[in-house]
Design an enzyme around this catalytic site. Structure first.
Site, mmCIF file in Angstrom:
data_model
loop_
_atom_site.group_PDB
_atom_site.id
_atom_site.type_symbol
_atom_site.label_atom_id
_atom_site.label_comp_id
_atom_site.label_asym_id
_atom_site.label_seq_id
_atom_site.Cartn_x
_atom_site.Cartn_y
_atom_site.Cartn_z
ATOM 1 N N ASP A 94 -3.714 -4.176 -20.110
ATOM 2 C CA ASP A 94 -3.420 -4.504 -21.507
ATOM 3 C C ASP A 94 -4.637 -4.197 -22.385
ATOM 4 O OD1 ASP A 94 -0.896 -5.676 -20.634
ATOM 5 O OD2 ASP A 94 -2.171 -7.214 -19.748
ATOM 6 N N ARG A 150 -4.861 -0.508 -22.815
ATOM 7 C CA ARG A 150 -3.857 -0.058 -23.789
ATOM 8 C C ARG A 150 -4.361 -0.298 -25.209
ATOM 9 N NH1 ARG A 150 0.997 -2.765 -20.171
ATOM 10 N NH2 ARG A 150 1.547 -0.849 -19.040
ATOM 11 N N GLN A 153 0.630 -15.171 1.686
ATOM 12 C CA GLN A 153 -0.593 -14.359 1.601
ATOM 13 C C GLN A 153 -1.799 -15.227 1.244
ATOM 14 O OE1 GLN A 153 0.256 -10.726 -0.615
ATOM 15 N NE2 GLN A 153 1.728 -10.099 0.944
ATOM 16 N N ALA A 205 0.812 -1.227 0.000
ATOM 17 C CA ALA A 205 0.000 0.000 0.000
ATOM 18 C C ALA A 205 0.839 1.268 0.000
ATOM 19 C CB ALA A 205 -0.944 -0.019 1.203
ATOM 20 N N ALA A 206 2.115 1.162 0.386
ATOM 21 C CA ALA A 206 2.966 2.365 0.374
ATOM 22 C C ALA A 206 3.781 2.473 -0.914
ATOM 23 C CB ALA A 206 3.898 2.351 1.582
ATOM 24 N N GLY A 256 0.604 -7.871 -8.723
ATOM 25 C CA GLY A 256 2.054 -8.104 -8.627
ATOM 26 C C GLY A 256 2.500 -9.140 -9.651
ATOM 27 N N HIS A 265 -0.124 -12.153 -18.917
ATOM 28 C CA HIS A 265 0.328 -10.751 -18.893
ATOM 29 C C HIS A 265 1.842 -10.775 -19.139
ATOM 30 C CE1 HIS A 265 0.646 -6.564 -17.892
ATOM 31 N NE2 HIS A 265 1.427 -6.802 -16.857
#
Ligand code: NAD
Ligand code: LMR
Length: 331
Positions: free
Chosen positions: A166, A169, A119, A19-20, A137, A194
């Site tokens: 994508d 884009r 996670q 988040a940072a 990520g 991706h």
């Protein structure tokens, strides 16, 4: 009554990891302003960082509070995934290393893959059973696979990866070439990974009400258009000296908003565990044409596939099988 102050609507808990970081800094303001979950939906933000990021996170939380968003009921900052994911209805898995200009996204798997083991387990233990997860990520398809494999009590369909950037884009390029705004472009979408192998499929796209394949030259669609979309991430890194952040945050909002609120009949790109659609092996997290309704993602599974598209679909299967093999000990 101020917007967002309808006391009858219960707040939802939304987690953002990393988040940072750069994407976090753009993403949190869009979520907090109501762009993702609706202008009436109160939110409790649950923000995860690693210990070295906690001081920066404190600053981000100060700024969020200073923005006085009416929809935000509470903000929790933590370095403990089980605190961050507790009772969450939506999770943005962003926290991980970005690549540098001499790397491919798949080169990140050794550094980033293990993050999604812990996670995934934490999501399995404490998140809402209905949680919707978007993995940003990189390499995002395979990281989503790792997270899902480590969350066996949550249906794998609830783990997705982001190919919306994508798609956006592709929309931007078509709009520019046709001299129209992006709102006039519909139903161009992404197949596969991706990565540079992705296939932005123009065959069903509409520009205003005309088929994109009638407006644009086939050589442009299968050449410059495809290559520009597939390599845009690297081009942004070369130009900016850092990977895309604001556009990535915007795409993450688009992805989660459409999943949460519906895609309004439009085709959107989402990577999710294959159930065998279009011959993609079961379980591979693969980007398909999707429509969203009532909080569900439905793969559009009846589109015609020509020889060129089949070649690209197969190339992406191979790329993702290789990535899956490389992380087999994390699954
Ligand atoms: P960044 O380096 O600016 O921020 C990442 C943040 O994550 C940092 O603050 C870091 O401390 C934190 N972090 C690292 N490990 C963590 C962990 N285990 N738990 C929680 N937080 C952790 O990077 P960024 O520009 O925000 O990019 C983040 C990721 O998103 C990268 O992997 C990048 O390649 C990817 N990305 C994906 C897309 C896409 O289209 N799928 C687009 C852009 C970027
Ligand atoms: C992007 O597509 O911009 C991101 O995935 C960042 C990258 O490494 O290309």
């Amino acid at each position: 009554m101020q917007r967002g102050q309808d006391q009858s609507i219960k707040p939802i808990r939304v987690a953002v990891t990393g988040a940072a970081g750069n994407i976090g800094y753009a993403l949190l303001w869009r979520i907090a302003s109501g762009d993702c979950f609706g202008s009436n939906q109160p939110i409790i933000l649950q923000l995860l960082e690693i210990p070295p990021g906690m001081q920066r996170l404190e600053g981000v939380i100060m700024e969020l509070k200073d923005s006085a968003f009416p929809l935000i009921h509470d903000i929790i900052g933590t370095d403990d995934p089980e605190v961050a994911f507790k009772d969450t209805e939506a999770i943005f898995l962003v926290g991980s290393r970005p690549r540098t200009k001499d790397m491919d996204r798949s080169d990140l798997v050794a550094a980033n893959g293990p993050i999604f083991v812990g996670q995934g387990r934490a999501i399995n233990s404490v998140a809402s059973r209905n949680v919707k997860v978007i993995t940003v990520g990189n390499p995002c398809n395979t990281n989503a696979l790792i997270a899902s494999a480590n969350a066996p009590d949550i249906p794998s369909r609830q783990f997705t990866a982001m190919t919306r950037l994508d798609q956006n884009r592709a929309v931007g390029l078509m709009a520019e070439k046709a001299g129209v705004t992006s709102s006039r472009i519909k139903d161009v979408f992404i197949w596969g990974n991706h990565s540079n192998t992705m296939y932005p499929d123009p065959r069903f796209a509409l520009v205003e009400d005309q088929h994109a394949t009638e407006i644009f030259d086939r050589n442009w669609l299968n050449g410059e258009f495809l290559n520009t979309v597939a390599t845009r991430g690297k081009a942004v890194i070369m130009a900016r000296g850092a990977s895309s952040a604001a556009s990535a945050a915007s795409a993450a909002v688009d992805h989660m908003r459409d999943w949460w609120q519906g895609s309004d009949g439009r085709i959107v790109s989402m990577a999710l565990p294959s159930e065998g659609w279009y011959g993609v092996p079961e379980g591979l997290v693969y980007s398909f044409p999707c429509k969203c309704e009532d909080g569900e993602i439905n793969v559009v599974d009846n589109l015609e596939i020509d020889e060129f598209a089949q070649g690209k679909i197969s190339e992406n299967i191979q790329a993702l099988l290789q990535e899956r093999e490389a992380v087999s000990e994390l699954l």
